[in-house]
Design a protein around this motif. Structure first.
Motif, PDB file in Angstrom:
ATOM      1  N   GLY A  21       0.782  -1.227   0.000  1.00 53.87           N
ATOM      2  CA  GLY A  21       0.000   0.000   0.000  1.00 53.87           C
ATOM      3  C   GLY A  21       0.813   1.276   0.000  1.00 53.87           C
ATOM      4  O   GLY A  21       0.439   2.251  -0.655  1.00 53.87           O
ATOM      5  N   ILE A  22       1.932   1.298   0.715  1.00 55.68           N
ATOM      6  CA  ILE A  22       2.738   2.523   0.789  1.00 55.68           C
ATOM      7  C   ILE A  22       3.289   2.925  -0.573  1.00 55.68           C
ATOM      8  O   ILE A  22       3.222   4.100  -0.944  1.00 55.68           O
ATOM      9  CB  ILE A  22       3.829   2.411   1.872  1.00 55.68           C
ATOM     10  N   PRO A  23       3.828   1.999  -1.376  1.00 58.47           N
ATOM     11  CA  PRO A  23       4.260   2.416  -2.724  1.00 58.47           C
ATOM     12  C   PRO A  23       3.114   2.984  -3.566  1.00 58.47           C
ATOM     13  O   PRO A  23       3.316   3.942  -4.320  1.00 58.47           O
ATOM     14  CB  PRO A  23       4.814   1.136  -3.342  1.00 58.47           C
ATOM     15  N   LYS A  24       1.917   2.435  -3.424  1.00 59.40           N
ATOM     16  CA  LYS A  24       0.774   2.978  -4.150  1.00 59.40           C
ATOM     17  C   LYS A  24       0.407   4.362  -3.628  1.00 59.40           C
ATOM     18  O   LYS A  24       0.063   5.258  -4.399  1.00 59.40           O
ATOM     19  CB  LYS A  24      -0.422   2.028  -4.047  1.00 59.40           C
ATOM     20  N   PHE A  25       0.488   4.544  -2.311  1.00 57.22           N
ATOM     21  CA  PHE A  25       0.221   5.855  -1.719  1.00 57.22           C
ATOM     22  C   PHE A  25       1.226   6.886  -2.227  1.00 57.22           C
ATOM     23  O   PHE A  25       0.852   8.007  -2.599  1.00 57.22           O
ATOM     24  CB  PHE A  25       0.266   5.766  -0.194  1.00 57.22           C
ATOM     25  N   LEU A  26       2.501   6.523  -2.270  1.00 52.29           N
ATOM     26  CA  LEU A  26       3.533   7.439  -2.774  1.00 52.29           C
ATOM     27  C   LEU A  26       3.298   7.761  -4.246  1.00 52.29           C
ATOM     28  O   LEU A  26       3.474   8.908  -4.671  1.00 52.29           O
ATOM     29  CB  LEU A  26       4.923   6.837  -2.563  1.00 52.29           C
ATOM     30  N   LYS A  27       2.890   6.781  -4.997  1.00 51.79           N
ATOM     31  CA  LYS A  27       2.569   6.985  -6.410  1.00 51.79           C
ATOM     32  C   LYS A  27       1.416   7.982  -6.544  1.00 51.79           C
ATOM     33  O   LYS A  27       1.449   8.870  -7.393  1.00 51.79           O
ATOM     34  CB  LYS A  27       2.186   5.627  -7.020  1.00 51.79           C
ATOM     35  N   LEU A  28       0.420   7.839  -5.689  1.00 57.43           N
ATOM     36  CA  LEU A  28      -0.741   8.726  -5.712  1.00 57.43           C
ATOM     37  C   LEU A  28      -0.353  10.164  -5.377  1.00 57.43           C
ATOM     38  O   LEU A  28      -0.733  11.093  -6.092  1.00 57.43           O
ATOM     39  CB  LEU A  28      -1.799   8.220  -4.723  1.00 57.43           C
ATOM     40  N   ILE A  29       0.430  10.363  -4.325  1.00 54.07           N
ATOM     41  CA  ILE A  29       0.778  11.744  -3.936  1.00 54.07           C
ATOM     42  C   ILE A  29       1.785  12.380  -4.890  1.00 54.07           C
ATOM     43  O   ILE A  29       1.869  13.602  -4.953  1.00 54.07           O
ATOM     44  CB  ILE A  29       1.254  11.847  -2.470  1.00 54.07           C
ATOM     45  N   GLN A  30       2.512  11.555  -5.644  1.00 52.47           N
ATOM     46  CA  GLN A  30       3.431  12.086  -6.649  1.00 52.47           C
ATOM     47  C   GLN A  30       2.715  12.439  -7.947  1.00 52.47           C
ATOM     48  O   GLN A  30       3.310  13.001  -8.858  1.00 52.47           O
ATOM     49  CB  GLN A  30       4.556  11.091  -6.932  1.00 52.47           C
ATOM     50  N   GLY A  31       1.439  12.096  -8.028  1.00 52.69           N
ATOM     51  CA  GLY A  31       0.659  12.429  -9.214  1.00 52.69           C
ATOM     52  C   GLY A  31       0.773  11.437 -10.345  1.00 52.69           C
ATOM     53  O   GLY A  31       0.326  11.703 -11.455  1.00 52.69           O
ATOM     54  N   ASN A  32       1.351  10.279 -10.083  1.00 53.28           N
ATOM     55  CA  ASN A  32       1.471   9.238 -11.096  1.00 53.28           C
ATOM     56  C   ASN A  32       0.239   8.344 -10.977  1.00 53.28           C
ATOM     57  O   ASN A  32       0.145   7.505 -10.090  1.00 53.28           O
ATOM     58  CB  ASN A  32       2.747   8.428 -10.883  1.00 53.28           C
ATOM     59  N   PHE A  33      -0.700   8.503 -11.874  1.00 55.84           N
ATOM     60  CA  PHE A  33      -1.967   7.792 -11.786  1.00 55.84           C
ATOM     61  C   PHE A  33      -2.038   6.587 -12.721  1.00 55.84           C
ATOM     62  O   PHE A  33      -3.123   6.108 -13.020  1.00 55.84           O
ATOM     63  CB  PHE A  33      -3.134   8.742 -12.061  1.00 55.84           C
ATOM     64  N   GLU A  34      -0.893   6.099 -13.175  1.00 58.52           N
ATOM     65  CA  GLU A  34      -0.881   4.901 -14.012  1.00 58.52           C
ATOM     66  C   GLU A  34      -1.233   3.716 -13.121  1.00 58.52           C
ATOM     67  O   GLU A  34      -0.520   3.381 -12.185  1.00 58.52           O
ATOM     68  CB  GLU A  34       0.500   4.692 -14.632  1.00 58.52           C
ATOM     69  N   PHE A  35      -2.367   3.100 -13.425  1.00 50.79           N
ATOM     70  CA  PHE A  35      -2.840   2.002 -12.597  1.00 50.79           C
ATOM     71  C   PHE A  35      -3.902   1.254 -13.379  1.00 50.79           C
ATOM     72  O   PHE A  35      -4.522   1.797 -14.292  1.00 50.79           O
ATOM     73  CB  PHE A  35      -3.417   2.553 -11.280  1.00 50.79           C
ATOM     74  N   GLY A  36      -4.139   0.027 -13.006  1.00 50.14           N
ATOM     75  CA  GLY A  36      -5.183  -0.765 -13.651  1.00 50.14           C
ATOM     76  C   GLY A  36      -6.568  -0.172 -13.390  1.00 50.14           C
ATOM     77  O   GLY A  36      -6.768   0.584 -12.448  1.00 50.14           O
ATOM     78  N   ASP A  37      -7.494  -0.526 -14.253  1.00 51.02           N
ATOM     79  CA  ASP A  37      -8.856  -0.001 -14.144  1.00 51.02           C
ATOM     80  C   ASP A  37      -9.854  -1.143 -14.335  1.00 51.02           C
ATOM     81  O   ASP A  37     -10.531  -1.229 -15.354  1.00 51.02           O
ATOM     82  CB  ASP A  37      -9.052   1.099 -15.190  1.00 51.02           C
ATOM     83  N   PRO A  38      -9.975  -2.020 -13.325  1.00 53.65           N
ATOM     84  CA  PRO A  38     -10.803  -3.213 -13.522  1.00 53.65           C
ATOM     85  C   PRO A  38     -12.303  -2.947 -13.611  1.00 53.65           C
ATOM     86  O   PRO A  38     -13.041  -3.778 -14.133  1.00 53.65           O
ATOM     87  CB  PRO A  38     -10.494  -4.059 -12.283  1.00 53.65           C
ATOM     88  N   PHE A  39     -12.776  -1.807 -13.139  1.00 56.15           N
ATOM     89  CA  PHE A  39     -14.213  -1.526 -13.147  1.00 56.15           C
ATOM     90  C   PHE A  39     -14.612  -0.436 -14.129  1.00 56.15           C
ATOM     91  O   PHE A  39     -15.776  -0.048 -14.184  1.00 56.15           O
ATOM     92  CB  PHE A  39     -14.698  -1.129 -11.741  1.00 56.15           C
ATOM     93  N   GLY A  40     -13.652   0.102 -14.879  1.00 57.48           N
ATOM     94  CA  GLY A  40     -13.955   1.139 -15.851  1.00 57.48           C
ATOM     95  C   GLY A  40     -14.273   2.491 -15.235  1.00 57.48           C
ATOM     96  O   GLY A  40     -14.951   3.304 -15.851  1.00 57.48           O
ATOM     97  N   ILE A  41     -13.774   2.758 -14.037  1.00 56.98           N
ATOM     98  CA  ILE A  41     -14.023   4.050 -13.373  1.00 56.98           C
ATOM     99  C   ILE A  41     -12.857   5.014 -13.560  1.00 56.98           C
ATOM    100  O   ILE A  41     -12.918   6.138 -13.099  1.00 56.98           O
ATOM    101  CB  ILE A  41     -14.338   3.874 -11.873  1.00 56.98           C
ATOM    102  N   GLY A  42     -11.806   4.550 -14.182  1.00 56.35           N
ATOM    103  CA  GLY A  42     -10.623   5.366 -14.397  1.00 56.35           C
ATOM    104  C   GLY A  42      -9.462   4.888 -13.544  1.00 56.35           C
ATOM    105  O   GLY A  42      -9.657   4.285 -12.479  1.00 56.35           O
ATOM    106  N   ALA A  43      -8.261   5.172 -14.020  1.00 57.10           N
ATOM    107  CA  ALA A  43      -7.057   4.734 -13.310  1.00 57.10           C
ATOM    108  C   ALA A  43      -6.895   5.451 -11.969  1.00 57.10           C
ATOM    109  O   ALA A  43      -6.556   4.816 -10.966  1.00 57.10           O
ATOM    110  CB  ALA A  43      -5.827   4.956 -14.181  1.00 57.10           C
ATOM    111  N   ALA A  44      -7.138   6.766 -11.937  1.00 55.29           N
ATOM    112  CA  ALA A  44      -6.957   7.527 -10.692  1.00 55.29           C
ATOM    113  C   ALA A  44      -7.920   7.076  -9.594  1.00 55.29           C
ATOM    114  O   ALA A  44      -7.482   6.812  -8.463  1.00 55.29           O
ATOM    115  CB  ALA A  44      -7.080   9.023 -10.953  1.00 55.29           C
ATOM    116  N   PRO A  45      -9.224   6.945  -9.869  1.00 55.81           N
ATOM    117  CA  PRO A  45     -10.116   6.437  -8.815  1.00 55.81           C
ATOM    118  C   PRO A  45      -9.772   5.012  -8.385  1.00 55.81           C
ATOM    119  O   PRO A  45      -9.869   4.678  -7.204  1.00 55.81           O
ATOM    120  CB  PRO A  45     -11.503   6.498  -9.444  1.00 55.81           C
TER     121      PRO A  45
END
Length: 120
Positions: A21-45
């Motif tokens: 979780g911490i690496p994902k949190f750091l990614k989020l606060i750094q503004g890097n929103f590259e992430f999977g989107d399994p529900f079609g709501i967008g990578a950032a959400p």
């Protein structure tokens, strides 16, 4: 001894979850929103929801604040990881998510024990 076991269960599983979780949190606060989107709501959400499930809620579980409620987002996150994200992967890849799923489901069912802020 039961309460020491519950403390070990809460702290052990949550501390190990924080390594994800911490690496994902750091990614989020750094503004890097590259992430999977399994529900079609967008990578950032999707990233935001993963951070809640893998960083924020495990911290609450360690401390023992609303432990049962805090375990639910982790359980949902691990269900998504095991059965959607890694659906076509071999069992050895799914195993980690399944172990976390079992651990946090146990926390949900057993509660925090007396060594928690829930019991103070």
């Amino acid at each position: 001894m039961k309460d020491f076991g519950l403390l070990l269960l809460r702290v052990g599983f949550s501390a190990l979850m924080l390594t994800h979780g911490i690496p994902k949190f750091l990614k989020l606060i750094q503004g890097n929103f590259e992430f999977g989107d399994p529900f079609g709501i967008g990578a950032a959400p999707s990233l935001f929801l993963a951070v809640i499930g893998e960083a924020i809620c495990p911290i609450l579980v360690i401390i023992g604040i609303k432990t049962r409620w805090a375990s639910i987002p982790v359980i949902i996150t691990m269900l998504v990881a095991a059965f959607l994200i890694h659906a076509n992967d071999p069992f050895s890849v799914k195993e980690k998510a399944l172990l976390f799923l079992i651990g946090f489901t146990s926390i949900l069912l057993l509660g925090p024990g007396k060594f928690s802020l829930d019991k103070k």
